[in-house]
Design a protein around this motif. Structure first.
Motif, PDB file in Angstrom:
ATOM      1  N   GLY A   1       0.764  -1.236   0.000  1.00  0.00           N
ATOM      2  CA  GLY A   1       0.000   0.000   0.000  1.00  0.00           C
ATOM      3  C   GLY A   1       0.794   1.285   0.000  1.00  0.00           C
ATOM      4  N   ASN A   2       2.034   1.253  -0.443  1.00  0.00           N
ATOM      5  CA  ASN A   2       2.847   2.463  -0.507  1.00  0.00           C
ATOM      6  C   ASN A   2       3.187   2.828  -1.960  1.00  0.00           C
ATOM      7  OD1 ASN A   2       3.223   3.093   2.309  1.00  0.00           O
ATOM      8  ND2 ASN A   2       4.545   1.276   2.442  1.00  0.00           N
ATOM      9  N   LEU A   3       3.434   4.116  -2.171  1.00  0.00           N
ATOM     10  CA  LEU A   3       3.912   4.592  -3.468  1.00  0.00           C
ATOM     11  C   LEU A   3       5.424   4.730  -3.368  1.00  0.00           C
ATOM     12  CD1 LEU A   3       3.131   5.547  -6.303  1.00  0.00           C
ATOM     13  CD2 LEU A   3       2.904   7.864  -5.384  1.00  0.00           C
ATOM     14  N   LEU A   4       6.133   3.953  -4.196  1.00  0.00           N
ATOM     15  CA  LEU A   4       7.585   3.896  -4.132  1.00  0.00           C
ATOM     16  C   LEU A   4       8.216   4.651  -5.306  1.00  0.00           C
ATOM     17  CD1 LEU A   4       8.020   0.077  -3.342  1.00  0.00           C
ATOM     18  CD2 LEU A   4       7.627   1.965  -1.734  1.00  0.00           C
ATOM     19  N   LYS A   5       9.467   5.068  -5.101  1.00  0.00           N
ATOM     20  CA  LYS A   5      10.206   5.799  -6.128  1.00  0.00           C
ATOM     21  C   LYS A   5      11.632   5.270  -6.178  1.00  0.00           C
ATOM     22  CE  LYS A   5      11.738  10.521  -7.215  1.00  0.00           C
ATOM     23  NZ  LYS A   5      11.696  11.941  -6.758  1.00  0.00           N
ATOM     24  N   SER A   6      12.170   5.115  -7.414  1.00  0.00           N
ATOM     25  CA  SER A   6      13.543   4.632  -7.559  1.00  0.00           C
ATOM     26  C   SER A   6      14.178   5.242  -8.809  1.00  0.00           C
ATOM     27  CB  SER A   6      13.576   3.106  -7.665  1.00  0.00           C
ATOM     28  OG  SER A   6      14.901   2.644  -7.855  1.00  0.00           O
ATOM     29  N   THR A   7      15.467   5.460  -8.747  1.00  0.00           N
ATOM     30  CA  THR A   7      16.219   5.937  -9.914  1.00  0.00           C
ATOM     31  C   THR A   7      17.196   4.890 -10.436  1.00  0.00           C
ATOM     32  OG1 THR A   7      17.872   6.969  -8.455  1.00  0.00           O
ATOM     33  CG2 THR A   7      16.047   8.358  -9.223  1.00  0.00           C
ATOM     34  N   ASP A   8      17.381   3.798  -9.694  1.00  0.00           N
ATOM     35  CA  ASP A   8      18.317   2.761 -10.129  1.00  0.00           C
ATOM     36  C   ASP A   8      17.719   1.363 -10.078  1.00  0.00           C
ATOM     37  OD1 ASP A   8      18.190   2.287  -7.419  1.00  0.00           O
ATOM     38  OD2 ASP A   8      20.300   2.764  -7.027  1.00  0.00           O
ATOM     39  N   MET A   9      16.439   1.237  -9.691  1.00  0.00           N
ATOM     40  CA  MET A   9      15.716  -0.029  -9.584  1.00  0.00           C
ATOM     41  C   MET A   9      16.284  -0.942  -8.496  1.00  0.00           C
ATOM     42  SD  MET A   9      13.486   0.701 -11.767  1.00  0.00           S
ATOM     43  CE  MET A   9      12.523  -0.810 -11.821  1.00  0.00           C
ATOM     44  N   THR A  10      17.221  -0.438  -7.712  1.00  0.00           N
ATOM     45  CA  THR A  10      17.793  -1.205  -6.605  1.00  0.00           C
ATOM     46  C   THR A  10      17.342  -0.633  -5.268  1.00  0.00           C
ATOM     47  OG1 THR A  10      19.752  -1.792  -7.916  1.00  0.00           O
ATOM     48  CG2 THR A  10      19.911  -2.022  -5.518  1.00  0.00           C
TER      49      THR A  10
ATOM     50  N   ALA B   1       9.895   4.892  -0.077  1.00  0.00           N
ATOM     51  CA  ALA B   1       8.453   5.045   0.091  1.00  0.00           C
ATOM     52  C   ALA B   1       8.132   6.529   0.211  1.00  0.00           C
ATOM     53  CB  ALA B   1       7.980   4.287   1.324  1.00  0.00           C
ATOM     54  N   VAL B   2       7.406   7.065  -0.765  1.00  0.00           N
ATOM     55  CA  VAL B   2       7.110   8.500  -0.805  1.00  0.00           C
ATOM     56  C   VAL B   2       5.865   8.826   0.016  1.00  0.00           C
ATOM     57  CG1 VAL B   2       6.537  10.441  -2.315  1.00  0.00           C
ATOM     58  CG2 VAL B   2       8.210   8.727  -3.055  1.00  0.00           C
ATOM     59  N   GLN B   3       4.830   8.002  -0.095  1.00  0.00           N
ATOM     60  CA  GLN B   3       3.591   8.247   0.622  1.00  0.00           C
ATOM     61  C   GLN B   3       2.723   7.000   0.559  1.00  0.00           C
ATOM     62  OE1 GLN B   3       2.380  11.025  -2.897  1.00  0.00           O
ATOM     63  NE2 GLN B   3       0.540  10.813  -1.649  1.00  0.00           N
ATOM     64  N   SER B   4       1.771   6.925   1.439  1.00  0.00           N
ATOM     65  CA  SER B   4       0.786   5.850   1.341  1.00  0.00           C
ATOM     66  C   SER B   4      -0.082   6.101   0.114  1.00  0.00           C
ATOM     67  CB  SER B   4      -0.084   5.798   2.606  1.00  0.00           C
ATOM     68  OG  SER B   4       0.707   5.546   3.746  1.00  0.00           O
ATOM     69  N   ILE B   5      -0.580   5.019  -0.468  1.00  0.00           N
ATOM     70  CA  ILE B   5      -1.408   5.164  -1.657  1.00  0.00           C
ATOM     71  C   ILE B   5      -2.658   5.964  -1.298  1.00  0.00           C
ATOM     72  CG2 ILE B   5      -2.693   3.988  -3.458  1.00  0.00           C
ATOM     73  CD1 ILE B   5       0.315   3.677  -3.663  1.00  0.00           C
ATOM     74  N   PRO B   6      -2.825   7.170  -1.882  1.00  0.00           N
ATOM     75  CA  PRO B   6      -4.004   7.961  -1.554  1.00  0.00           C
ATOM     76  C   PRO B   6      -5.258   7.411  -2.230  1.00  0.00           C
ATOM     77  CG  PRO B   6      -2.661   9.093  -3.177  1.00  0.00           C
ATOM     78  CD  PRO B   6      -1.900   7.859  -2.788  1.00  0.00           C
ATOM     79  N   GLU B   7      -6.401   7.747  -1.690  1.00  0.00           N
ATOM     80  CA  GLU B   7      -7.658   7.287  -2.257  1.00  0.00           C
ATOM     81  C   GLU B   7      -7.829   7.831  -3.680  1.00  0.00           C
ATOM     82  OE1 GLU B   7     -12.482   7.467  -1.310  1.00  0.00           O
ATOM     83  OE2 GLU B   7     -11.016   8.435   0.018  1.00  0.00           O
ATOM     84  N   GLY B   8      -8.191   6.945  -4.585  1.00  0.00           N
ATOM     85  CA  GLY B   8      -8.407   7.345  -5.972  1.00  0.00           C
ATOM     86  C   GLY B   8      -7.179   7.314  -6.833  1.00  0.00           C
ATOM     87  N   PHE B   9      -6.019   6.940  -6.269  1.00  0.00           N
ATOM     88  CA  PHE B   9      -4.799   6.891  -7.072  1.00  0.00           C
ATOM     89  C   PHE B   9      -4.894   5.742  -8.071  1.00  0.00           C
ATOM     90  CE2 PHE B   9      -0.300   6.251  -8.018  1.00  0.00           C
ATOM     91  CZ  PHE B   9       0.149   7.556  -8.112  1.00  0.00           C
TER      92      PHE B   9
END
Length: 446
Positions: A273-282, A286-294
């Motif tokens: 249930g988190n929104l993740l971010k990566s620049t190297d795939m390694t 975790a940027v934020q919890s998945i907001p409603e309607g995402f």
């Protein structure tokens, strides 16, 4: 003087010469040194105050389009083509040079007419200009070619559908890497496959089976990051350098938010249930919890500098969520820490529909979308807030850009497709029946 032959009127040079009134001496010279077209009308379609298609005439001057005089090959032409819709059936000209000037129409070459600055000429008939030296010993004939654009510069022109070696791929998705266009999907045997071709030249390279991916859980969504391909299957992210051979690089992922360009950043929705971010795939953050309607599927995003502050970047994301009527649109600035939803416009016609196979791409400085059924392009000029239907005839203010039209044979296609824009100004549409369409706005294509 019309209908008289130039050679018969050489004695009248002092009173009718278009080039100079001084005829105190005769020379064996004959040449046109300057040629300009006067004012003329340009026809184009516009919308009246009631929002209906109407014909408008603008007045343009030939001084905007300098004429080149090729004295070696006796040619007069404009290198910069005049506007589409230019009407050159009744125009005056300004001519300077040495000798006596006349003209003749190609559909009646035996009639040679003295030129006057007040003459209304019809260039649609084809025309030649004639010059006779003052001593009648030398003459020249200039071919005149007036170049006019064949199509409106903002029209989207399509090539015929291409079926050359392009396979039938179900639920297709497309990615461009450098000069190569990749189209992914499942082949007729239900296996994940990819076909690719050079954008500038070459044919499609069949249907190549993708190895290392579990076909039963494949998401059919592929993105690029730092020159490599990534997709999700069975809760894991898989990566590939050649689009054929794949291996797992990250587990615990529900879906990838596909980037519309290779900007080195990948967003993903995790299974917890988190929104993740990566620049190297390694390393993943975790940027934020998945907001409603995402969006939880078919999401694509584009990043571009702000017009008011190029040091900041805006990212717009659009995709399918729980709402089965309206697509979900989100945005984030490079100075922000979390994504924010874009509010739905009050007018329902300006919302982005939640159509199957929702495809969004950035083209000509705007966002365009297509959905299953291919009823036409929707365009957003305000970063995904409002989406105007690109109708050929505007009936109300919910329509926009009547020149962005799909091929007639493609409109209404009710099955799977994928679309992508390349750096050469072309839009590619691949349908799951094995057809490929390519179109470009005429002023953009390279």
């Amino acid at each position: 003087m019309r209908g008289r032959y130039i050679l018969m009127l050489a004695a009248l040079l002092s009173c009718v010469s278009c080039l100079k009134d001084d005829n105190t001496y005769k020379t064996p010279q004959a040449a046109i040194t300057s040629f300009t077209i006067g004012y003329y009308n340009v026809r184009f379609h516009d919308m009246n105050i009631h929002g209906r298609d109407t014909m408008v005439y603008l007045r343009e001057s030939g001084y905007m389009y300098p004429m080149t005089i090729d004295q070696v090959n006796n040619r007069i032409f404009n290198a910069d083509s005049m506007a589409y819709g230019s009407d050159l059936s009744k125009v005056t000209t300004s001519v300077y040079g040495t000798g006596t000037v006349g003209y003749r129409y190609l559909d009646n070459p035996v009639e040679e007419i003295f030129w006057r600055s007040s003459d209304s000429l019809d260039f649609t008939r084809g025309i030649q200009f004639l010059v006779k030296s003052a001593d009648n010993s030398y003459s020249r004939v200039y071919d005149v070619q007036i170049n006019i654009r064949k199509v409106f510069p903002d029209s989207l022109v399509w090539s015929a559908p291409d079926t050359t070696a392009f396979p039938v791929l179900s639920a297709p998705t497309s990615v461009i890497r450098n000069d190569t266009l990749f189209c992914f999907g499942t082949d007729t045997m239900g296996k994940p496959s990819v076909s690719f071709r050079s954008i500038s030249a070459g044919n499609w390279n069949g249907a190549n089976a993708m190895t290392g991916i579990d076909a039963s859980g494949w998401s059919h969504r592929v993105t690029l990051s730092n020159g490599k391909f990534y997709t999700v299957s069975g809760g894991s992210v898989y990566g590939s350098s050649d689009a054929v051979n794949w291996s797992s690089v990250k587990t615990g992922i529900k879906s990838l938010v596909v980037s519309g360009e290779d900007n080195g950043t990948v967003w993903a929705v995790s299974q917890d249930g988190n929104l993740l971010k990566s620049t190297d795939m390694t390393e993943w953050t975790a940027v934020q919890s998945i907001p409603e309607g995402f969006p939880d599927s078919a999401a694509v995003y584009f990043s571009y500098p702000l017009a008011t502050n190029p040091s900041l970047t805006r990212t717009v994301l659009a995709g399918l969520g729980q709402d089965t009527v309206n697509a979900s649109v989100w945005t984030i600035l490079s100075s922000d820490t979390v994504w924010s939803p874009v509010d739905l416009p009050a007018k329902t016609a300006l919302r982005l529909p939640a159509a199957p196979f929702l495809t969004v791409f950035r083209y000509d400085g705007a966002l365009f979308s297509l959905g299953q059924g291919l009823d036409g392009f929707r365009q957003s000029n305000d970063n995904g807030i409002t989406w105007y239907m690109c109708n050929s005839y505007v009936e109300d203010y919910s329509s926009w850009n009547r020149y962005m039209q799909l091929p007639a044979a493609l409109k209404g296609y009710a099955s799977g497709f994928t679309a992508v824009a390349d750096v050469n100004g072309y839009i590619w549409i691949m349908t799951d029946d094995g057809h490929v369409w390519r179109g470009a706005i005429t002023r953009l294509k390279k």
